[in-house]
Every structure is written in structure tokens, then in C-alpha cells.
Design an enzyme around this catalytic site. Structure first.
Site, PDB file in Angstrom:
ATOM      1  N   TYR A  83      40.111  86.782   4.935  1.00  0.00           N
ATOM      2  CA  TYR A  83      39.625  85.400   5.042  1.00  0.00           C
ATOM      3  C   TYR A  83      38.815  85.304   6.327  1.00  0.00           C
ATOM      4  O   TYR A  83      39.349  85.344   7.426  1.00  0.00           O
ATOM      5  CB  TYR A  83      40.785  84.410   5.108  1.00  0.00           C
ATOM      6  CG  TYR A  83      41.648  84.321   3.877  1.00  0.00           C
ATOM      7  CD1 TYR A  83      41.194  84.768   2.634  1.00  0.00           C
ATOM      8  CD2 TYR A  83      42.921  83.765   3.943  1.00  0.00           C
ATOM      9  CE1 TYR A  83      41.988  84.671   1.508  1.00  0.00           C
ATOM     10  CE2 TYR A  83      43.720  83.656   2.819  1.00  0.00           C
ATOM     11  CZ  TYR A  83      43.257  84.117   1.605  1.00  0.00           C
ATOM     12  OH  TYR A  83      44.052  84.021   0.490  1.00  0.00           O
ATOM     13  N   PHE A 138      45.833  77.784  -5.896  1.00  0.00           N
ATOM     14  CA  PHE A 138      44.939  76.830  -6.557  1.00  0.00           C
ATOM     15  C   PHE A 138      45.720  75.782  -7.372  1.00  0.00           C
ATOM     16  O   PHE A 138      45.536  75.655  -8.581  1.00  0.00           O
ATOM     17  CB  PHE A 138      43.932  77.545  -7.460  1.00  0.00           C
ATOM     18  CG  PHE A 138      42.940  78.396  -6.721  1.00  0.00           C
ATOM     19  CD1 PHE A 138      42.668  78.186  -5.375  1.00  0.00           C
ATOM     20  CD2 PHE A 138      42.255  79.417  -7.372  1.00  0.00           C
ATOM     21  CE1 PHE A 138      41.743  78.965  -4.700  1.00  0.00           C
ATOM     22  CE2 PHE A 138      41.318  80.204  -6.703  1.00  0.00           C
ATOM     23  CZ  PHE A 138      41.071  79.974  -5.362  1.00  0.00           C
ATOM     24  N   GLY A 178      43.308  73.780  -9.158  1.00  0.00           N
ATOM     25  CA  GLY A 178      42.223  74.481  -9.830  1.00  0.00           C
ATOM     26  C   GLY A 178      41.336  75.299  -8.930  1.00  0.00           C
ATOM     27  O   GLY A 178      40.489  76.046  -9.402  1.00  0.00           O
ATOM     28  N   GLY A 179      41.466  75.134  -7.611  1.00  0.00           N
ATOM     29  CA  GLY A 179      40.730  75.983  -6.679  1.00  0.00           C
ATOM     30  C   GLY A 179      39.260  75.638  -6.579  1.00  0.00           C
ATOM     31  O   GLY A 179      38.877  74.493  -6.379  1.00  0.00           O
ATOM     32  N   PHE A 180      38.417  76.663  -6.734  1.00  0.00           N
ATOM     33  CA  PHE A 180      36.987  76.470  -6.539  1.00  0.00           C
ATOM     34  C   PHE A 180      36.373  75.604  -7.638  1.00  0.00           C
ATOM     35  O   PHE A 180      35.285  75.073  -7.488  1.00  0.00           O
ATOM     36  CB  PHE A 180      36.274  77.825  -6.486  1.00  0.00           C
ATOM     37  CG  PHE A 180      36.711  78.671  -5.318  1.00  0.00           C
ATOM     38  CD1 PHE A 180      36.523  78.234  -4.019  1.00  0.00           C
ATOM     39  CD2 PHE A 180      37.321  79.896  -5.513  1.00  0.00           C
ATOM     40  CE1 PHE A 180      36.928  79.002  -2.933  1.00  0.00           C
ATOM     41  CE2 PHE A 180      37.731  80.684  -4.444  1.00  0.00           C
ATOM     42  CZ  PHE A 180      37.527  80.229  -3.151  1.00  0.00           C
ATOM     43  N   LEU A 195      40.473  71.027 -11.318  1.00  0.00           N
ATOM     44  CA  LEU A 195      40.736  70.503 -12.655  1.00  0.00           C
ATOM     45  C   LEU A 195      40.492  69.005 -12.673  1.00  0.00           C
ATOM     46  O   LEU A 195      40.722  68.296 -11.688  1.00  0.00           O
ATOM     47  CB  LEU A 195      42.162  70.833 -13.092  1.00  0.00           C
ATOM     48  CG  LEU A 195      43.347  70.245 -12.317  1.00  0.00           C
ATOM     49  CD1 LEU A 195      43.795  68.931 -12.966  1.00  0.00           C
ATOM     50  CD2 LEU A 195      44.504  71.227 -12.288  1.00  0.00           C
TER      51      LEU A 195
END
Length: 289
Positions: free
Chosen positions: A63, A213, A216-218, A221
Site C-alpha cells: 500500500y 470491501f 463493494g470497494g472500488f 454497491l
């Protein structure tokens, strides 16, 4: 102020941690690359998390790269005795911000040493092996060639415990034949229930499951049901999604990430949420498989 102990605890290796932890990924710059826009703010979030009772921080030296681990060291070293730091290896970042496989014995060994150096540790509590057969999700294939180097580093005392990330149920079974696996870290949330069976199997074995997530992360949702439930409860969608995960199984450990102290406080308040049977029924129906 929220008492995150309300969310309960669970074993992570030989440590018992609170089920609400913190994920450091968002402390790096845009795209999880480069330094944060607000370094002082990033350090403040880490200190606020520990002050709020968080005793499980998830990170990785890829990261940034190196950024989040260096921030964790600056903010928190020397670390509290009860703080468990979990990192992951198996990937690297390209200069073009790409996510690349870094799973040879030499790359894995180097990654563990990078984590040790940047975190300022003599041994890492848990190292998750991130499997990169498909960067977008789990894909079948033997993980033994990548796992053996970590077992050897564990035998040398540089790693206390080993976990797996982005893996299939078959790979978890293979990993457990080779090493004592203490946690599995996969994508799982209200809309993506592919690991339902695996979560239950791990719970029976006393192994932690750490979903990433949760919204939904990137690609967050979009759920009218989630929005409606959040409004009814006077909570944020993230709080409801986290509370649902806490209810899903006692072996689930959460690592919501943020670069904002205000959002950190909101996320940890998920420990206060009580979800009725009717609410849980509505949320369970969000799944798209």
C-alpha cells in the site's frame, strides 16, 4: 462514545482481538499509491483508532508502496502490547500504479523483511498470503509454492501466524494441510455472498474470516434496501453493512478503512446497532449471489 467491545471478540492466532478493527489501505494516496494528501490527518486517524480501543490493524507494505506501514510506525510505535498488526504479501505495485504478482520465494521473503523494517517489528503477528492468480478475485491453482516460503520464515521466528487472502475454498483446504491458517481475507459483503459456505466451515474450525470491501470497494454497491434500512435506523449505510457482517457469523473480524477521524468514529459506531429479524431479512435479500 462507542464501546467497540459490544461487537465482541474473536481469536486471531494466539491473540484475542475485538471484532471491529481498522484497515490502513485508504491512508495512502489516490489509488492506494503515493503519500496521503494530509499526512497529519492520516497519523491522527491511526491514533484515534487505537484510542477508541481498536486492537487489530490491517496493512501491507504494497500500500503506497511502503506508505501505510511507515505511517503506522510513526503514529503508534512503540506499539501497545495488545495491538495486533496483520500485513499481507504476494503483490507489488508498478510505477504505473498497477497491481502485480510478487510471489516467488525471493519476492515473498523480501516483502516480509520490508514489512518488518517499515513497521519497526522483529516479528509480524500475522502475514496473509495474497493469491494473485486473478487480481479481480479468487481463481483456482495450487498455493503450496507460495506458502512454503512463509512457513520457513515462520520457523525462523519472523512470522508468528499465517493467513490467506483472495482464495477459494479448495485453496484454504490446501493451505490448512501445509500450515496452521489463522484467518482468511476475501471480498464479502451484503451483495456478494459467494463465501457463505466457507465462512461457516471456518467458524467450525475456529478460524477468523476477514471480509474486505464491506460496501463493494472500488465499485460501491448501490442498494435501495440498504439505503431504506439505514434511513429507518438513523444510521449510515456503512454502519448498517458493518452491523450486518457482525451479525453474520461470530468469526467475522471487520477492518473498515478511512482517512477521516469523523468517518472512523461513524464506522466504529456500528457496534451500537441492533438489527431486528425483519431488518436482517431485508438485508439478506440484497445478495446478488
Amino acid at each position: 462514545m462507542t464501546n467497540i467491545e459490544k461487537a465482541g471478540t474473536y481469536k486471531l492466532g494466539d491473540r484475542t482481538v475485538k471484532r471491529l478493527g481498522y484497515g490502513a489501505m485508504q491512508l495512502a494516496g489516490p489509488g492506494v499509491f503515493g503519500p496521503p494528501k494530509d499526512r497529519g490527518g492520516a497519523l491522527a486517524v491511526l491514533r484515534a483508532a487505537v484510542d477508541a480501543g481498536v486492537d487489530h490493524i490491517d496493512t501491507s507494505d504494497f500500500y503506497g508502496p511502503h506508505v501505510t506501514n511507515q505511517l503506522i510506525r510513526e503514529a503508534l510505535h512503540p506499539y501497545p502490547d495488545d495491538l495486533t498488526i496483520v500485513t499481507k504479501v504476494g503483490a507489488s505495485r508498478g510505477a504505473d500504479k498497477s497491481w502485480n504478482v510478487a510471489a516467488s520465494p525471493e519476492e515473498l521473503t523480501s516483502a516480509v523483511h520490508d514489512n518488518l523494517r517499515n513497521l519497526g517489528l522483529d516479528a509480524i503477528d500475522v502475514v496473509n498470503l495474497r493469491i494473485m492468480f486473478d487480481v479481480h478475485g479468487p481463481a483456482e491453482g495450487s498455493i503450496e509454492p507460495m506458502l512454503i516460503p512463509l512457513v520457513e520464515l515462520q520457523q525462523k521466528g519472523l512470522i508468528r501466524h499465517i493467513g490467506l487472502s483472495n482464495v477459494t475454498a479448495n485453496q484454504v483446504a490446501e493451505g490448512r494441510r501445509i500450515a496452521d491458517i489463522v484467518c482468511v481475507q476475501n471480498m464479502y459483503n451484503l451483495a456478494h455472498h459467494q463465501d457463505d459456505g466457507l465462512i461457516d466451515e471456518l467458524a467450525q474450525a475456529g478460524i477468523a474470516y476477514v471480509p474486505f470491501f464491506p460496501l463493494g470497494g472500488f465499485s460501491p454497491l448501490q442498494s435501495t434496501t440498504l439505503s431504506d434500512v439505514s434511513a429507518r435506523l438513523g444510521a449510515t449505510p456503512m454502519q448498517v453493512a458493518l452491523a450486518w457482517l457482525l451479525h453474520r457469523s461470530p468469526n467475522i473480524l471487520l477492518i473498515p478503512g478511512t482517512s477521516s477521524v469523523a468517518h472512523l468514529t461513524e464506522n466504529l459506531a456500528a457496534a451500537d446497532l441492533v438489527l431486528s429479524d425483519d431488518v436482517l431479512k431485508d438485508l439478506d435479500a440484497v445478495s446478488n449471489g
